[in-house]
Design a protein around this motif. Structure first.
Motif, mmCIF file in Angstrom:
data_model
loop_
_atom_site.group_PDB
_atom_site.id
_atom_site.type_symbol
_atom_site.label_atom_id
_atom_site.label_comp_id
_atom_site.label_asym_id
_atom_site.label_seq_id
_atom_site.Cartn_x
_atom_site.Cartn_y
_atom_site.Cartn_z
ATOM 1 N N LYS A 1 -48.789 47.597 -21.149
ATOM 2 C CA LYS A 1 -47.675 48.361 -20.604
ATOM 3 C C LYS A 1 -48.208 49.650 -19.984
ATOM 4 O O LYS A 1 -49.414 49.893 -19.941
ATOM 5 C CB LYS A 1 -46.659 48.674 -21.698
ATOM 6 C CG LYS A 1 -47.215 49.485 -22.852
ATOM 7 C CD LYS A 1 -46.166 49.706 -23.926
ATOM 8 C CE LYS A 1 -46.741 50.543 -25.079
ATOM 9 N NZ LYS A 1 -45.723 50.780 -26.142
ATOM 10 N N SER B 1 -46.325 44.040 -18.823
ATOM 11 C CA SER B 1 -45.137 44.895 -18.722
ATOM 12 C C SER B 1 -45.499 46.199 -18.046
ATOM 13 O O SER B 1 -45.027 47.273 -18.430
ATOM 14 C CB SER B 1 -44.549 45.150 -20.118
ATOM 15 O OG SER B 1 -44.146 43.941 -20.721
ATOM 16 N N ASN C 1 -44.470 41.772 -13.405
ATOM 17 C CA ASN C 1 -44.489 43.053 -14.098
ATOM 18 C C ASN C 1 -43.183 43.777 -13.787
ATOM 19 O O ASN C 1 -42.200 43.160 -13.342
ATOM 20 C CB ASN C 1 -45.708 43.877 -13.680
ATOM 21 C CG ASN C 1 -46.987 43.428 -14.367
ATOM 22 O OD1 ASN C 1 -47.180 43.683 -15.552
ATOM 23 N ND2 ASN C 1 -47.865 42.757 -13.621
ATOM 24 N N ASP C 2 -43.158 45.069 -14.020
ATOM 25 C CA ASP C 2 -41.974 45.881 -13.729
ATOM 26 C C ASP C 2 -42.307 46.981 -12.724
ATOM 27 O O ASP C 2 -41.820 48.111 -12.831
ATOM 28 C CB ASP C 2 -41.426 46.509 -15.026
ATOM 29 C CG ASP C 2 -40.979 45.456 -16.013
ATOM 30 O OD1 ASP C 2 -40.323 44.481 -15.589
ATOM 31 O OD2 ASP C 2 -41.269 45.595 -17.217
#
Length: 764
Positions: free
Chosen positions: A465, A487, A578-579
């Motif tokens: 992340k 993430s 992903n974001d």
């Protein structure tokens, strides 16, 4: 180390008997007639230099010359008969290998060299050919003890070999010989020690004489087309063999147990065949001198590391791509430098002795489980570590020494923990870091940017992340970067413009190369090939290198494993799933050598940059499942190598380009964009919602114009229907006459109204 031209002062040494200038950097042409003044010279060694041109014809004056070695230079003239015949007849040793000679060489040109015992000649880029035939009236006086004819495009064995009786060394490797195994060479030459027929097209089964071949030390028949099973008494006939290479053939069946009688065997290579069943215990127990054993790419099965296993001195062990079972806990191999047991059915914990292997460890695609043993540090000489696709868990191995390691493959396991706890602060040697498909957490540490030689960074399918660190922009040698299926959040760093994603150089091939050298096994007594220089016939053969890169990538909409030299032509950036937010950086135009770019399944906004049209080598561009808007830049049609293009499920609008490669892309590349339309349709939206009307219309368009009618079918249906309807009405009126009054009354009223209207008009 000397360089330049040969010092003229040497030519004043008129009593000189031996001159060796080998392993220097002398260049230019040979002095002419300088060397020819050394009338007493017996041995002349000019090997391993940069001499060019040709050797002086006046060498014929050196009537005492016995040894001439000009190998590994840049001589490039035509190797004519006149040139060869200009050499003195006193020669016993001629080595002219590894030059750039061209033309056609005939053995008739050395037919009068009655003292010649060693002759070595290799080709170069098919420029030099050898005439294997010779006129029968020519009497060839020589009897070779060593003959090397390699890489000369020979398509038949030279005829004169049928009359050679003293051969100790024969090398016909890297030619085009297509015939059965020349058993007569063994029968005619009882002192033969070295036979190399590698990389030809020999066919049929491998038959040996009916008696023991006592003097044979080295036999290489690799990379041919031999078939069938090995003779049951194969090992009994070659008891003194030290080197046996039968790899890359089509041998099949079980190995004969007689191989265990070859007690002097040092190197055994049976890779890339169709051998099956279990490896005989006799081989694993009695051949205690074995240092190099390759059984890879066969169909062997059963437990290799049994309780009777006795090969404790192995340096090099390759068992990969078989069906071996069992565990590695029954043995202890502390002398290993190369261990490859990948692609088998081994299971259980990894033994503690494995982290002492000094060069290469490959255990991928097995069922090893547990944590990697780190009771003691791994070897500081380890170059390659592959534990991928097993059932290992816990933290990443903390005992890896990053001093010299080049490749780390740990993907497809259950490793957990933080990435920053595994990596060192700096590494100058690491080239490949593959941790894909684990359960790693935390952020991508900034210190990865200090791995200055990193070329492959594979971190996809983890639980990482945070934002993409800008220190990744320092990886100027990167070719493949996979950060997908995590993430990660934030924007794509614009400093990625510093990454050229160039195609790899000299990677993807082999990582570790080993050599086997058996000294002085093939020279005659008292160094007969050199009285003063002591020119030994030391034969060094490269063992097939191991440690191929194998990388799993999602490329061109499919996941595949890439292995070996194919990686030399790949360059990929994958940040999908992903974001990530923000716009696609304009600076990505600097990726002029990239082959695949995947930014799909994120939350990217803005328009598709026109600058992506400068990715001239790109083959796959995936931008689907984002929030991109605007039109598809028509400049992208200049991407001539583009095979995959996907912008589906965005907010794009406007006309779809239909030029160049874009005319080949299917509708699925654009679906989910309500305001995209085809050039031939007036703003007909491309969408995943299909109404019955549009489906019917689309169906009709494919079959013809919607208003076209088949007249023949219409008439065939209309007239029978009309007749049936008329008869039905007549029948009803006949049954009930009262029904006839209704239409008559209706007609009467209509007639009355028409008459009334007519008289009204007249009265006006």
């Amino acid at each position: 180390m000397w360089s330049g031209a040969i010092p003229p002062s040497i030519m004043a040494l008129h009593s000189l008997r031996a001159l060796s200038l080998s392993f220097n950097m002398f260049n230019g042409s040979l002095p002419n007639p300088g060397l020819c003044e050394l009338k007493r010279l017996q041995e002349l060694d000019l090997s391993q230099n940069n001499f060019e041109g040709t050797f002086p014809p006046c060498l014929n004056n050196l009537t005492s010359l016995k040894l001439l070695d000009i190998s590994d230079n840049l001589f490039s003239k035509t190797l004519s008969s006149d040139l060869i015949q200009s050499l003195p007849l006193s020669l016993e040793f001629i080595d002219i290998c590894h030059n750039n000679f061209q033309g056609l060489f005939s053995f008739s040109s050395i037919g009068n060299y009655s003292k010649l015992e060693v002759f070595m000649l290799t080709g170069y880029n098919d420029r030099l050919q050898v005439d294997a035939q010779y006129p029968k009236w020519i009497n060839l006086l020589f009897q070779f003890k060593a003959l090397i004819l390699s890489d000369l495009s020979l398509n038949s064995i030279p005829q004169f070999l049928f009359y050679q009786q003293k051969l100790r060394v024969i090398d016909l490797s890297h030619n085009k010989l297509k015939e059965k195994f020349p058993i007569w060479l063994l029968q005619n030459n009882s002192n033969l020690k070295f036979m190399n027929l590698r990389n030809n097209s020999f066919v049929g089964e491998l038959y040996l004489p009916s008696y023991e071949i006592r003097n044979m030390v080295w036999l290489d028949l690799s990379n041919n087309h031999f078939t069938g099973k090995l003779l049951e008494d194969f090992g009994d006939k070659l008891l003194g063999l030290q080197y046996l290479n039968l790899s890359q053939n089509q041998f099949e069946g079980a190995l004969p147990s007689s191989l265990g009688n070859m007690r002097d065997l040092v190197y055994l290579d049976l890779a890339f065949n169709f051998f099956s069943r279990e490896v005989p215990n006799e081989l694993l127990v009695r051949c205690c001198k074995l240092k190099h054993l390759r059984l890879s790419y066969n169909r062997f099965n059963g437990q290799f590391f049994s309780s009777k296993f006795n090969l404790s001195t192995l340096f090099h062990l390759e068992l990969n791509n078989n069906e071996f079972t069992g565990s590695l806990l029954n043995v202890k191999l502390e002398t290993l430098e190369i261990l490859d047991v990948s692609d088998n059915y081994f299971k259980g914990p990894i033994p503690t002795w494995a982290n002492q292997v000094s060069w290469l460890i490959s255990m991928r695609n097995n069922s090893f489980e547990g944590q990697f043993p780190c009771q003691q540090p791994m070897s500081t000489l380890l170059l390659f570590l592959d534990l991928s696709h097993n059932f290992l868990f816990g933290p990443l191995p903390s005992c890896i020494d990053f001093t010299s390691i080049v490749e780390i493959h740990l993907e497809g396991n259950k490793f957990t923990g933080l990435l920053q706890n595994f990596l060192p602060n700096f590494s100058s040697s690491l080239s490949v870091l593959n941790l894909r498909e684990n359960s790693l957490s935390g952020v991508i540490p900034d210190l990865i940017g200090t791995f200055i030689n990193l070329k492959l960074l594979i971190l996809g399918k983890n639980h990482l992340k945070g934002s993409i660190p800008k220190t990744l922009c320092l990886l100027e040698n990167i070719s493949i970067m996979d950060l997908s299926s995590n993430s990660l959040s934030g924007t794509i760093p614009s400093c990625f413009q510093n990454l050229t994603f160039g195609v790899m150089k000299n990677d993807g091939e082999t990582l570790v190369q080993d050599q086997l050298q058996i000294l002085n096994e093939f020279t005659d007594e008292n160094h007969i090939y050199g009285h003063l220089i002591k020119k030994n016939l030391d034969l060094v053969v490269d063992i097939m290198a191991v440690g191929l890169n194998e990388i799993y990538l999602v490329d061109k909409n499919r996941g595949s494993s890439y292995k070996g030299s194919i990686l030399n032509f790949m360059s990929t950036l994958d940040m999908s799933c992903n974001d990530l937010t923000g716009e696609i950086p304009q600076e990505l135009e600097k990726f002029t050598q990239i082959r695949a770019l995947n930014l799909s399944h994120n939350q990217l906004t803005g328009s598709i940059p026109v600058t992506l049209s400068r990715l001239s080598m790109i083959e796959s561009l995936d931008l689907c499942c984002n929030n991109l808007s605007g039109n598809i830049p028509p400049e992208l049609t200049n991407l001539n190598f583009l095979e995959i293009f996907n912008v589906s499920y965005n907010n794009l609008s406007g006309q779809i380009p239909k030029k160049g490669q874009f005319s080949t892309f299917e509708e699925s590349s654009y679906e989910g964009n309500q305001f995209l339309f085809e050039p031939s349709l007036e703003k007909c939206c491309i969408t995943n919602i299909k109404t019955p009307h549009l489906e019917s219309l689309a169906s009709n368009v494919t079959k013809g114009k919607w208003y076209e009618v088949d007249l023949l079918a219409f008439r065939a249906c209309f007239f029978p229907t009309y007749v049936i309807f008329f008869l039905l009405i007549v029948s009803l009126l006949y049954i009930n006459p009262h029904w006839l009054k209704v239409p008559l009354y209706f007609i009467s009223n209509i007639n009355y109204l028409l008459n009334l209207s007519f008289f009204n008009k007249l009265s006006c």
